[in-house]
Design a protein around this motif. Structure first.
Motif, PDB file in Angstrom:
ATOM      1  N   UNK A  33       0.842  -1.197   0.000  1.00  0.00           N
ATOM      2  CA  UNK A  33       0.000   0.000   0.000  1.00  0.00           C
ATOM      3  C   UNK A  33       0.870   1.237   0.000  1.00  0.00           C
ATOM      4  N   UNK A  34       0.284   2.363  -0.332  1.00  0.00           N
ATOM      5  CA  UNK A  34       1.025   3.622  -0.375  1.00  0.00           C
ATOM      6  C   UNK A  34       0.057   4.775  -0.164  1.00  0.00           C
ATOM      7  N   UNK A  35       0.595   5.950   0.047  1.00  0.00           N
ATOM      8  CA  UNK A  35      -0.224   7.146   0.147  1.00  0.00           C
ATOM      9  C   UNK A  35      -0.681   7.554  -1.248  1.00  0.00           C
ATOM     10  N   UNK A  36      -1.785   8.322  -1.297  1.00  0.00           N
ATOM     11  CA  UNK A  36      -2.340   8.729  -2.577  1.00  0.00           C
ATOM     12  C   UNK A  36      -2.592  10.239  -2.565  1.00  0.00           C
ATOM     13  N   UNK A  37      -2.764  10.791  -3.756  1.00  0.00           N
ATOM     14  CA  UNK A  37      -3.116  12.203  -3.921  1.00  0.00           C
ATOM     15  C   UNK A  37      -4.446  12.258  -4.658  1.00  0.00           C
ATOM     16  N   UNK A  38      -5.506  12.641  -3.951  1.00  0.00           N
ATOM     17  CA  UNK A  38      -6.828  12.680  -4.575  1.00  0.00           C
ATOM     18  C   UNK A  38      -7.094  13.989  -5.307  1.00  0.00           C
ATOM     19  N   UNK A  39      -6.356  15.040  -4.955  1.00  0.00           N
ATOM     20  CA  UNK A  39      -6.523  16.319  -5.637  1.00  0.00           C
ATOM     21  C   UNK A  39      -5.545  16.464  -6.782  1.00  0.00           C
ATOM     22  N   UNK A  40      -5.956  17.195  -7.811  1.00  0.00           N
ATOM     23  CA  UNK A  40      -5.093  17.371  -8.985  1.00  0.00           C
ATOM     24  C   UNK A  40      -3.797  18.077  -8.607  1.00  0.00           C
ATOM     25  N   UNK A  41      -3.889  19.101  -7.777  1.00  0.00           N
ATOM     26  CA  UNK A  41      -2.709  19.890  -7.411  1.00  0.00           C
ATOM     27  C   UNK A  41      -2.072  19.431  -6.105  1.00  0.00           C
ATOM     28  N   UNK A  42      -2.608  18.381  -5.488  1.00  0.00           N
ATOM     29  CA  UNK A  42      -2.077  17.942  -4.187  1.00  0.00           C
ATOM     30  C   UNK A  42      -0.594  17.596  -4.210  1.00  0.00           C
ATOM     31  N   UNK A 100      -8.067  -1.261   2.410  1.00  0.00           N
ATOM     32  CA  UNK A 100      -6.689  -0.866   2.143  1.00  0.00           C
ATOM     33  C   UNK A 100      -6.440   0.520   2.728  1.00  0.00           C
ATOM     34  N   UNK A 101      -5.389   0.634   3.507  1.00  0.00           N
ATOM     35  CA  UNK A 101      -5.032   1.919   4.112  1.00  0.00           C
ATOM     36  C   UNK A 101      -4.233   2.718   3.091  1.00  0.00           C
ATOM     37  N   UNK A 102      -4.884   3.662   2.420  1.00  0.00           N
ATOM     38  CA  UNK A 102      -4.240   4.511   1.415  1.00  0.00           C
ATOM     39  C   UNK A 102      -4.590   5.959   1.732  1.00  0.00           C
ATOM     40  N   UNK A 103      -3.841   6.547   2.612  1.00  0.00           N
ATOM     41  CA  UNK A 103      -4.141   7.885   3.115  1.00  0.00           C
ATOM     42  C   UNK A 103      -3.812   8.955   2.081  1.00  0.00           C
ATOM     43  N   UNK A 104      -4.677   9.953   1.975  1.00  0.00           N
ATOM     44  CA  UNK A 104      -4.440  11.087   1.079  1.00  0.00           C
ATOM     45  C   UNK A 104      -3.351  11.977   1.669  1.00  0.00           C
ATOM     46  N   UNK A 105      -2.440  12.457   0.834  1.00  0.00           N
ATOM     47  CA  UNK A 105      -1.286  13.207   1.325  1.00  0.00           C
ATOM     48  C   UNK A 105      -1.700  14.540   1.962  1.00  0.00           C
ATOM     49  N   UNK A 106      -2.734  15.179   1.438  1.00  0.00           N
ATOM     50  CA  UNK A 106      -3.178  16.448   2.014  1.00  0.00           C
ATOM     51  C   UNK A 106      -3.856  16.228   3.361  1.00  0.00           C
ATOM     52  N   UNK A 107      -4.681  15.194   3.456  1.00  0.00           N
ATOM     53  CA  UNK A 107      -5.338  14.890   4.729  1.00  0.00           C
ATOM     54  C   UNK A 107      -4.317  14.524   5.789  1.00  0.00           C
ATOM     55  N   UNK A 108      -3.316  13.766   5.404  1.00  0.00           N
ATOM     56  CA  UNK A 108      -2.271  13.389   6.353  1.00  0.00           C
ATOM     57  C   UNK A 108      -1.525  14.630   6.848  1.00  0.00           C
ATOM     58  N   UNK A 109      -1.200  15.539   5.944  1.00  0.00           N
ATOM     59  CA  UNK A 109      -0.462  16.729   6.336  1.00  0.00           C
ATOM     60  C   UNK A 109      -1.265  17.571   7.316  1.00  0.00           C
ATOM     61  N   UNK A 110      -2.547  17.779   7.034  1.00  0.00           N
ATOM     62  CA  UNK A 110      -3.390  18.545   7.954  1.00  0.00           C
ATOM     63  C   UNK A 110      -3.449  17.871   9.330  1.00  0.00           C
ATOM     64  N   UNK A 111      -3.508  16.550   9.338  1.00  0.00           N
ATOM     65  CA  UNK A 111      -3.584  15.797  10.594  1.00  0.00           C
ATOM     66  C   UNK A 111      -2.311  15.970  11.419  1.00  0.00           C
ATOM     67  N   UNK A 112      -1.155  15.782  10.799  1.00  0.00           N
ATOM     68  CA  UNK A 112       0.096  15.848  11.567  1.00  0.00           C
ATOM     69  C   UNK A 112       0.428  17.288  11.968  1.00  0.00           C
ATOM     70  N   UNK A 113       0.064  18.271  11.145  1.00  0.00           N
ATOM     71  CA  UNK A 113       0.304  19.655  11.521  1.00  0.00           C
ATOM     72  C   UNK A 113      -0.499  20.021  12.767  1.00  0.00           C
ATOM     73  N   UNK A 114      -1.737  19.542  12.825  1.00  0.00           N
ATOM     74  CA  UNK A 114      -2.563  19.790  14.014  1.00  0.00           C
ATOM     75  C   UNK A 114      -1.955  19.128  15.241  1.00  0.00           C
ATOM     76  N   UNK A 115      -1.411  17.927  15.082  1.00  0.00           N
ATOM     77  CA  UNK A 115      -0.798  17.238  16.213  1.00  0.00           C
ATOM     78  C   UNK A 115       0.514  17.901  16.626  1.00  0.00           C
ATOM     79  N   UNK A 116       1.303  18.345  15.661  1.00  0.00           N
ATOM     80  CA  UNK A 116       2.517  19.094  15.997  1.00  0.00           C
ATOM     81  C   UNK A 116       2.174  20.310  16.853  1.00  0.00           C
ATOM     82  N   UNK A 117       1.137  21.037  16.429  1.00  0.00           N
ATOM     83  CA  UNK A 117       0.722  22.221  17.173  1.00  0.00           C
ATOM     84  C   UNK A 117       0.208  21.842  18.559  1.00  0.00           C
ATOM     85  N   UNK A 118      -0.593  20.772  18.636  1.00  0.00           N
ATOM     86  CA  UNK A 118      -1.160  20.362  19.919  1.00  0.00           C
ATOM     87  C   UNK A 118      -0.073  19.947  20.900  1.00  0.00           C
TER      88      UNK A 118
END
Length: 252
Positions: A60-69, A149-167
């Motif tokens: 499995x791998x991460x995916x980009x669901x947005x065109x510009x992601x 299948x765990x295929x996380x979107x790269x933008x969703x992952x970034x928003x998630x980890x940025x929020x955790x970094x801040x928290x």
């Protein structure tokens, strides 16, 4: 001695100009760091995504669901990282702006607080990346239903980890918050110490809210917060003793 009559109408304008100059310098510092890091934006994203990619099932791998992601996600990460790296300089500019209006004893307290707050924020972010993320993503991928299948979107992952970094960065600012509360008279060391049992419970509640629902991850956040609470109490006691010494010693 300055002639105040010659400054009529000027102090506010002078302060606004000074604020503008400090903001421009801070933005310039962020821009310089951003330009230096943007070439490595893809490598930086790969580094930030490493805890998840190591925990994902084989094949499995991460995916980009947005065109510009594929472009926007590394760009956004680089921008936030530039602010993160330039934070000491940004705080220095803020300090240079407010320092002239502070008393001498306030300056002596503010300088170590600013430095400590930056180090603690960095420590919280590093703790999240090296300790919490591997356990958290291992848990999330392990509980995925069969056939999913765990295929996380790269933008969703970034928003998630940025929020955790801040928290986690803000959670590690607990000693600074305690020192400020005691220094401003909002509470006392004795009151905070007497509420230690409630603080410990609160640390585990915060750990429950910020981490996966397993006791290991909750404890890994709750114990450092409890330790930082005790550090904050010790720092507040030392500052109070120093203030008492200064009050007992008359100015020459």
């Amino acid at each position: 001695m300055n002639d105040a009559s010659n400054d009529s109408g000027q102090p506010l304008i002078a302060h606004l100009l000074e604020l503008r100059n400090r903001l421009l310098k801070a933005m310039a510092a962020i821009s310089v760091v951003f330009l230096g890091l943007f070439y490595f934006s893809r490598e930086l994203y790969t580094l930030v995504a490493k805890p998840l990619m190591q925990a994902m099932p084989e094949g499995t791998s991460m995916i980009a669901t947005g065109v510009a992601s594929p472009f926007l996600a590394p760009f956004k990460l680089t921008l936030y990282l530039s602010i993160f790296v330039a934070m000491p300089f940004i705080l220095h500019q803020a300090w240079a702006f407010v320092a002239p209006g502070l008393y001498r004893h306030e300056k002596r307290l503010a300088i170590p607080l600013l430095g400590s707050s930056v180090l603690l924020f960095y420590a919280g972010a590093a703790f999240a990346y090296f300790v919490v993320f591997p356990l958290m993503f291992q848990f999330f991928t392990a509980i995925a239903p069969e056939g999913v299948a765990v295929t996380t979107d790269i933008s969703s992952y970034l928003d998630f980890v940025l929020a955790l970094f801040l928290a986690f960065g803000l959670a590690f600012e607990l000693p600074i918050a305690i020192v400020l509360l005691v220094s401003t008279g909002a509470t006392t060391v004795e009151k905070l110490a007497s509420a230690r049992a409630y603080v410990v419970v609160g640390c585990f509640v915060v750990g429950m809210l910020l981490t996966p629902p397993d006791i290991i991850s909750q404890t890994l956040l709750a114990l450092p917060m409890w330790f930082l609470f005790e550090v904050g109490l010790m720092a507040a006691r030392l500052i109070r003793r120093e203030k008492q010494k200064q009050q007992e010693t008359p100015d020459p």
